[in-house]
Scaffold this motif. Structure first.
Motif, short mmCIF file in Angstrom:
data_model
loop_
_atom_site.label_atom_id
_atom_site.label_comp_id
_atom_site.label_asym_id
_atom_site.label_seq_id
_atom_site.Cartn_x
_atom_site.Cartn_y
_atom_site.Cartn_z
N SER A 57 0.81 -1.23 0.00
CA SER A 57 0.00 0.00 0.00
C SER A 57 0.84 1.28 0.00
CB SER A 57 -0.98 -0.01 1.18
OG SER A 57 -0.29 -0.11 2.41
N ILE A 60 1.76 1.82 -3.54
CA ILE A 60 0.59 2.21 -4.35
C ILE A 60 0.26 3.67 -4.10
CG2 ILE A 60 -1.87 1.81 -4.72
CD1 ILE A 60 -1.41 -1.12 -3.95
N ILE A 61 0.26 4.07 -2.82
CA ILE A 61 0.00 5.47 -2.48
C ILE A 61 1.06 6.38 -3.12
CG2 ILE A 61 -0.07 7.14 -0.58
CD1 ILE A 61 -1.20 4.85 1.18
N CYS A 64 0.52 6.64 -6.95
CA CYS A 64 -0.62 7.51 -7.29
C CYS A 64 -0.30 8.97 -7.03
CB CYS A 64 -1.85 7.09 -6.48
SG CYS A 64 -2.48 5.44 -6.89
N TYR A 67 2.05 10.22 -9.68
CA TYR A 67 1.37 10.43 -10.97
C TYR A 67 0.62 11.76 -10.98
CZ TYR A 67 -1.03 9.17 -15.27
OH TYR A 67 -1.48 9.16 -16.56
N VAL A 68 -0.07 12.07 -9.86
CA VAL A 68 -0.83 13.32 -9.79
C VAL A 68 0.12 14.52 -9.75
CG1 VAL A 68 -2.43 14.67 -8.37
CG2 VAL A 68 -2.82 12.22 -8.70
N ASN A 248 -0.61 6.00 -20.29
CA ASN A 248 -0.19 7.24 -19.62
C ASN A 248 -0.76 8.46 -20.33
OD1 ASN A 248 1.56 8.90 -17.80
ND2 ASN A 248 2.56 9.39 -19.73
N LEU A 366 -14.67 5.63 -7.46
CA LEU A 366 -13.41 5.54 -8.21
C LEU A 366 -13.62 4.83 -9.54
CD1 LEU A 366 -10.81 4.68 -5.42
CD2 LEU A 366 -11.08 6.84 -6.66
N PHE A 370 -12.63 6.56 -13.09
CA PHE A 370 -11.56 6.04 -13.93
C PHE A 370 -12.01 4.94 -14.88
CE2 PHE A 370 -9.40 7.60 -10.07
CZ PHE A 370 -8.61 8.58 -10.67
#
Length: 407
Positions: A57, A60-61, A64, A67-68, A248, A366, A370
């Motif tokens: 996790s 993953i956090i 993300c 990416y933002v 992407n 979500l 998405f």
């Protein structure tokens, strides 16, 4: 000699066939074993998956968040180079570009999140309190509408049952609900906050991982390409690279375009409501902008809640609010959205509806957000596959036709 040669050829031919057969047998056995375990011990599988997700996790956090933040980092770096393009000492400019722009990118993203939260919560609280205080007025208004309807139907010899609204009881009831549910909401918020605080290690690790990813993204990208080239065949490595680049590109354009579109429609809604002097302009505009992030259904949800709030204040204004939102949605759908998001998504309307519906059913909000870019990636890949197969078939048919003509 000929018999020995033929036997050797048979042996050489049979070995690869057996290896291939063994691979198929191995994979089929593995799939059957996994399927059997999932069917017979689903709780164990869920527990194992939960443990794995808990372990990864932070990454993953971090991915993300990276990416933002990268969506803000790239234009900032271009702006940085544009500002210092005439500077002679370009080495200093290049060496300071990434740390300075990365710091500002994190500050912008985190600041925007806190600004939205601290704008929405006070406005929402003020709206709820105002709504509770005006319950007696709303009750009298509804009672007046009802007796007007009674008088209208009495002209046609149709009698409606009489009702009596106790405004004092309604007011107390509304205050009790707000106090009880408000405390529940606050308790829930505190619990969520406590959960977030308890998971602060994951958040810190995720942010550190995000900083590392963004600081070394070019180097990491080249390393990943080297690994793919070493492990996979050149054709498959290139295909995977193309799929990653396509994904992407679609996600980046969709997220930035959808966010910009939501901000524009929220601002236009706020300006229009101020011009027409409609109540609850701030909270409804924020709600409209936030729900506009969800394609198709979002605008209807925001407009419905806003119309209900205004209806209790003034039915005439509620009617004109609906008219205003319909016009605004037409402007947004035909002018703003195509210019901001463009045809980068390129997904037909029917598949947008399917993506939002299925994504919402499987993964909630979500999934609704998405589902469209995920479906777009699948749609583009399938379209390219079908086009390439059709082109190959046309070429083979043309060759066969030429051979038939020659014969």
């Amino acid at each position: 000699m000929k018999d020995k040669k033929s036997e050797n050829e048979k042996i050489q031919f049979s070995i690869p066939l057996n290896k291939r057969l063994l691979k198929y047998v191995f994979f089929i056995t593995l799939i059957i074993a996994i399927a059997y375990t999932v069917v017979t011990q689903p709780q164990k599988i869920i527990s194992i998956l939960g443990t794995i997700v808990g372990l990864v996790s932070p990454f993953i956090i971090g991915f993300c968040a990276a990416y933002v933040v990268n969506l803000v980092l790239r234009p900032l770096e271009r702006f940085w180079m544009w500002i210092w393009k005439k500077t002679k000492n370009q080495k200093v400019v290049l060496s300071t570009k990434r740390p300075i722009c990365l710091t500002f990118s994190f500050l912008i993203v985190i600041g925007a999140i806190f600004a939205i939260v601290f704008m929405v919560i006070p406005a929402f609280k003020e709206t709820v309190v105002s709504f509770a205080n005006k319950v007696p007025q709303y009750a009298k208004t509804i009672e007046g509408w009802y007796y007007t309807a009674v008088e209208f139907f009495e002209k046609y010899n149709f009698t409606l049952p009489e009702i009596s609204l106790n405004t004092a009881k309604l007011t107390q009831f509304a205050k009790d609900i707000i106090s009880n549910y408000g405390s529940n909401v606050l308790d829930t918020t505190v619990n969520v906050t406590a959960s977030i605080v308890s998971a602060v290690v994951d958040m810190v690790l995720g942010l550190v991982f995000a900083v590392y990813l963004l600081a070394q993204k070019e180097k990491l990208g080249s390393q990943v390409k080297k690994v793919m080239s070493a492990v996979l065949m050149p054709k498959r490595a290139q295909g995977l690279t193309n799929i990653t680049a396509l994904t992407n590109d679609i996600f980046t354009k969709f997220i930035t375009g959808q966010f910009a579109d939501a901000c524009i429609i929220g601002v236009l809604c706020f300006i229009g409501m101020l011009i027409f002097r409609m109540p609850y302009a701030a909270i409804i505009s924020v709600l409209i902008g936030f729900t506009a992030l969800v394609p198709i259904f979002g605008a209807f949800i925001g407009a419905g809640v806003g119309a209900f709030l205004i209806l209790l204040e003034s039915p005439i204004k509620a009617f004109w609010f609906i008219v205003f939102i319909i016009i605004l949605q037409q402007i947004e759908g035909n002018l703003i959205y195509p210019k901001v998001v463009g045809k980068s998504v390129g997904l037909p309307g029917i598949w947008v509806l399917v993506a939002v519906t299925v994504g919402g059913s499987l993964f909630g909000v979500l999934g609704m957000l998405f589902g469209v870019p995920v479906c777009t990636v699948m749609y583009v890949l399938l379209k390219d596959f079908v086009n390439s197969k059709s082109k190959n078939n046309e070429q083979s048919n043309a060759v066969e036709g030429a051979e038939d003509d020659q014969s």
